[in-house]
Design a protein around this motif. Sequence first.
Motif, PDB file in Angstrom:
ATOM      1  N   PRO A 106      -5.728 -10.550 -12.083  1.00 14.15           N
ATOM      2  CA  PRO A 106      -6.842 -10.273 -12.999  1.00 14.15           C
ATOM      3  C   PRO A 106      -7.132  -8.790 -13.176  1.00 14.15           C
ATOM      4  O   PRO A 106      -7.413  -8.336 -14.295  1.00 14.15           O
ATOM      5  CB  PRO A 106      -8.017 -10.997 -12.342  1.00 14.15           C
ATOM      6  N   GLU A 107      -7.060  -8.030 -12.105  1.00 14.24           N
ATOM      7  CA  GLU A 107      -7.367  -6.592 -12.190  1.00 14.24           C
ATOM      8  C   GLU A 107      -6.371  -5.880 -13.100  1.00 14.24           C
ATOM      9  O   GLU A 107      -6.760  -5.065 -13.950  1.00 14.24           O
ATOM     10  CB  GLU A 107      -7.340  -5.972 -10.786  1.00 14.24           C
ATOM     11  N   LYS A 108      -5.090  -6.193 -12.955  1.00 12.11           N
ATOM     12  CA  LYS A 108      -4.078  -5.544 -13.783  1.00 12.11           C
ATOM     13  C   LYS A 108      -4.168  -6.012 -15.235  1.00 12.11           C
ATOM     14  O   LYS A 108      -3.944  -5.227 -16.160  1.00 12.11           O
ATOM     15  CB  LYS A 108      -2.686  -5.827 -13.223  1.00 12.11           C
ATOM     16  N   LEU A 109      -4.494  -7.280 -15.428  1.00  9.10           N
ATOM     17  CA  LEU A 109      -4.620  -7.788 -16.789  1.00  9.10           C
ATOM     18  C   LEU A 109      -5.770  -7.102 -17.521  1.00  9.10           C
ATOM     19  O   LEU A 109      -5.642  -6.739 -18.696  1.00  9.10           O
ATOM     20  CB  LEU A 109      -4.824  -9.305 -16.772  1.00  9.10           C
ATOM     21  N   ARG A 110      -6.899  -6.926 -16.848  1.00  8.86           N
ATOM     22  CA  ARG A 110      -8.046  -6.266 -17.491  1.00  8.86           C
ATOM     23  C   ARG A 110      -7.710  -4.828 -17.875  1.00  8.86           C
ATOM     24  O   ARG A 110      -8.102  -4.349 -18.946  1.00  8.86           O
ATOM     25  CB  ARG A 110      -9.248  -6.297 -16.557  1.00  8.86           C
TER      26      ARG A 110
END
Length: 253
Positions: A106-110
């Motif tokens: 999730p962190e990288k996607l955001r």
Amino acid sequence: MKHSGVQSCTLTDQTHSDTGRRSDSAHGYIHSTRAHHQNLHLVVNTKCEKVILEGDRAVGVKVCPTKPLSPGQQQSRVYKARKQIIVSGGTLSSPLILQRSGIGNPEKLRKAGVKPLIDLPGVGLNFQDHYLTFATYRAKPHVESFDDFVRGDKETQEKVFNQWNINGTGPLATNGIDAGVKIRPTEEELKQMDSWPCPEFRSGWDSYFKDKPDKPVMHYSVIAGWFGDHMLMPPGKVSRICLSIDKNDADQT
């Protein structure tokens, strides 16, 4: 084939499982399937943008044309699935398709501007690469190689094609790589590398190679010819030595 330590090996061809003859993917899977099943449809010149999710269920794929012939063909399109979607984009593209679909860390996607839908941190991790370097050597005129065939010599091409079509032998029955050597360092060499030239090698060795005796760190192979642009090469025959170095644990994202 299983190998350990420094050992010579013979590399096998890519052969069709039914005919035993060397084949490409299209003839091995697509054409043979369409000959018996009419419900296999191919969409060419198309790139998969992402998988369409409804909750935690994949229901379709969104695609876009890679070679639009008119302005009307530049728009994206969604294909819906009734039963199943298989993502088979290869080592590089499959993780990217999943991440564009909102599946991943999730962190990288955001950070990439993608809304996270499914928390799956392993997507894009543990990518294993193979670095290649080639050394080209001049070969004697009598040595068999692919050079005249690749260069476009009509007489050579006709001879090679006829031999393949008649009995399935000759240059087209091989990939041009006749032999290779798989290499792992000795314990003495590992101790030398602990101080020079790369002390970081030991950690990679311990985590990935140490307990896998059939996993080489490097692979040398001899290639019978130059498969690049022959306009850049002087006339004659050449051979190449290929060095492949295995590297692991790189984050693809």
